[in-house]
Motif scaffolding. Structure first.
Motif, short mmCIF file in Angstrom:
data_model
loop_
_atom_site.label_atom_id
_atom_site.label_comp_id
_atom_site.label_asym_id
_atom_site.label_seq_id
_atom_site.Cartn_x
_atom_site.Cartn_y
_atom_site.Cartn_z
N THR A 61 -16.34 -51.87 23.90
CA THR A 61 -15.31 -51.18 24.28
C THR A 61 -13.98 -51.71 24.87
N PRO A 62 -12.77 -51.57 24.27
CA PRO A 62 -11.60 -52.31 25.00
C PRO A 62 -11.44 -51.83 26.38
N GLN A 63 -11.00 -52.60 26.92
CA GLN A 63 -10.80 -52.36 28.48
C GLN A 63 -9.21 -52.63 28.74
N ALA A 64 -8.99 -51.67 29.67
CA ALA A 64 -7.56 -51.70 30.21
C ALA A 64 -6.92 -52.80 30.69
N SER A 65 -8.00 -53.63 31.47
CA SER A 65 -7.46 -54.82 32.09
C SER A 65 -7.36 -56.05 31.00
N SER A 66 -7.85 -55.66 29.75
CA SER A 66 -7.87 -56.89 28.85
C SER A 66 -6.33 -56.97 27.92
N ALA A 67 -6.02 -57.91 27.30
CA ALA A 67 -4.85 -58.20 26.61
C ALA A 67 -5.25 -57.72 25.10
N ILE A 68 -6.61 -57.37 24.74
CA ILE A 68 -6.82 -56.60 23.44
C ILE A 68 -7.22 -55.36 23.62
N ALA A 69 -6.24 -54.46 23.23
CA ALA A 69 -6.74 -53.06 23.36
C ALA A 69 -7.17 -52.37 22.01
N CYS A 70 -6.93 -52.90 21.06
CA CYS A 70 -7.39 -52.38 19.72
C CYS A 70 -9.00 -52.31 19.70
N VAL A 71 -9.60 -51.45 18.89
CA VAL A 71 -11.07 -51.27 18.69
C VAL A 71 -11.61 -52.31 18.13
N VAL A 86 -12.26 -55.91 19.38
CA VAL A 86 -13.18 -55.95 20.44
C VAL A 86 -14.70 -55.59 19.98
N THR A 87 -15.06 -54.67 19.36
CA THR A 87 -16.21 -54.25 18.84
C THR A 87 -16.78 -55.05 17.97
N SER A 88 -15.99 -55.85 17.20
CA SER A 88 -16.57 -56.91 16.28
C SER A 88 -17.33 -57.92 16.85
N ARG A 89 -17.01 -58.16 18.13
CA ARG A 89 -17.61 -59.19 18.82
C ARG A 89 -19.10 -59.13 19.03
N ILE A 90 -19.52 -57.82 18.79
CA ILE A 90 -21.04 -57.46 18.77
C ILE A 90 -21.81 -56.96 17.47
N ARG A 91 -20.84 -56.51 16.54
CA ARG A 91 -21.29 -55.94 15.32
C ARG A 91 -22.07 -56.85 14.42
N PRO A 92 -21.92 -58.24 14.45
CA PRO A 92 -22.87 -59.13 13.86
C PRO A 92 -24.14 -59.18 14.47
N TYR A 93 -24.62 -58.60 15.40
CA TYR A 93 -25.91 -59.03 16.15
C TYR A 93 -26.61 -57.91 16.04
N ALA A 94 -26.69 -57.02 15.11
CA ALA A 94 -27.27 -55.73 14.92
C ALA A 94 -29.03 -56.19 14.53
N ARG A 95 -28.89 -57.00 13.69
CA ARG A 95 -30.45 -57.71 13.24
C ARG A 95 -30.83 -58.56 14.43
N LEU A 96 -30.11 -58.99 15.03
CA LEU A 96 -30.61 -59.73 16.00
C LEU A 96 -31.18 -58.95 17.46
N PHE A 97 -30.52 -57.77 17.69
CA PHE A 97 -31.00 -56.94 18.58
C PHE A 97 -32.30 -56.32 18.06
N ILE A 98 -32.48 -55.93 16.96
CA ILE A 98 -33.89 -55.44 16.28
C ILE A 98 -34.85 -56.51 16.54
N SER A 125 -23.26 -48.10 15.02
CA SER A 125 -22.38 -48.97 14.96
C SER A 125 -20.85 -48.58 14.86
N ASP A 126 -19.86 -49.13 15.08
CA ASP A 126 -18.47 -49.03 14.64
C ASP A 126 -18.41 -49.78 13.47
N PHE A 127 -17.48 -49.54 12.54
CA PHE A 127 -17.03 -49.69 11.25
C PHE A 127 -18.51 -50.29 10.40
N VAL A 128 -19.07 -49.29 10.19
CA VAL A 128 -20.43 -49.42 9.52
C VAL A 128 -20.33 -50.26 8.31
N GLU A 129 -21.40 -51.27 8.06
CA GLU A 129 -21.63 -51.88 6.97
C GLU A 129 -22.98 -51.99 6.38
N ASP A 130 -22.98 -52.30 5.07
CA ASP A 130 -24.27 -52.21 4.27
C ASP A 130 -25.42 -52.78 5.00
#
Length: 297
Positions: A234-244, A247-259, A276-281
């Motif tokens: 989640t974007p944070q108010a204190s960060s320079a990057i406010a778009c979703v 920010v969320t793409s930092r963790i999206r590639p790790y779904a398989r790793l989580f399982i 997930s955000d911006f769900v992929e196949d």
């Protein structure tokens, strides 16, 4: 220890080898409906599912958009858990930004269910934080979805999918101040869909938090509620990057790793809903594959 280093160790888990060309009816095509129970499935979901048209393009939308595809397209892609937020006027919203009327979501869900015979959906609708409940919303929901609704009953978790047919929709309604759905209601109350969301833009912090809270639950086979893990940041108010998206793409590639890490830590049987955000196949494939791996085991 970083997520990238863990990824170097491999992302295998039971069912990780499965990949699909058509996910639109994966339950009908790949599950034995007479043997698969509701609690056996690892349900693929989306976070803030109806934000594809949120706000204004190129101006406010990047600050609230978590999905680019419509609800109907997500369902065809294989998504089976939807997270919908509404305001007092019945508009989909995310924070202070609004989108189309919730009718668009309901019509898409009904269209998909009418076009299929054995696909099940968990539809969570909540009043967004900071907003008032839409008046009479529960009555309207029941009237709109009555042909598909599975009544609130803890025994449902033990039921096979075939035992629930032709009903195929679990609708969780989470108002802010209005009375919650009552036992045996056509709608389900908030206690039946739980998560432990934390507000962070740090992927390692979110990943470890998800593992920690997952371990605090009973195994899926022993609980009578759905437990969701959100693979999001989640974007944070204190960060320079406010778009979703960045920010969320930092963790999206790790779904398989989580399982994979869940299985390595003895938590494979605890998995139930992943969103997930911006769900992929590939995210959908991972959830379907993990379900099939669990059933084969």
């Amino acid at each position: 220890m970083t997520l990238l280093r863990w990824a170097d160790e491999g992302v295998d888990f039971p069912g990780s080898n499965y990949h699909f060309s058509d996910r639109s009816q994966w339950m009908a095509q790949h599950l034995d409906l007479e043997k698969t129970r509701v609690k056996d499935i690892i349900w693929p979901g989306t976070h803030d599912s109806a934000t594809d048209k949120i706000g204004l393009p190129y101006t406010t939308r990047p600050f609230a958009q978590c999905q680019t595809q419509s609800i109907y397209r997500q369902l065809l892609q294989g998504v089976r858990v939807l997270d919908i937020r509404v305001d007092k006027d019945g508009f989909v919203c995310h924070g202070i930004l609004t989108s189309y009327k919730v009718d668009v979501v309901i019509n898409a869900v009904k269209q998909f269910l009418n076009e299929t015979t054995s696909e099940f959906i968990i539809l969570e609708i909540r009043t967004e934080y900071g907003h008032d409940d839409p008046p009479g919303f529960d009555i309207w929901l029941i009237e709109e979805l009555k042909d598909f609704l599975i009544k609130q009953d803890e025994s449902v978790f033990e039921c096979t999918l075939s035992e629930l047919l032709p009903k195929r929709l679990i609708c969780v309604w989470k108002p802010q101040t209005s009375p919650p759905p009552y036992p045996c209601s056509p709608l389900w109350s908030a206690e039946y869909l739980r998560d432990d969301w934390i507000d962070t833009d740090l992927p390692y912090t979110k990943f470890m938090s998800n593992l920690y809270f997952l371990a605090e639950q009973p195994p899926a086979d022993e609980r009578c509620y759905f437990y969701r893990v959100e693979n999001t940041c989640t974007p944070q108010a204190s960060s320079a990057i406010a778009c979703v998206k960045p920010v969320t793409s930092r963790i999206r590639p790790y779904a398989r790793l989580f399982i994979s890490q869940a299985y390595k830590r003895g938590l494979g049987d605890y998995l139930q809903i992943l969103s997930s955000d911006f769900v992929e196949d590939d995210f959908i494939d991972a959830c379907i594959g993990a379900t099939l791996g669990r059933l084969e085991d």
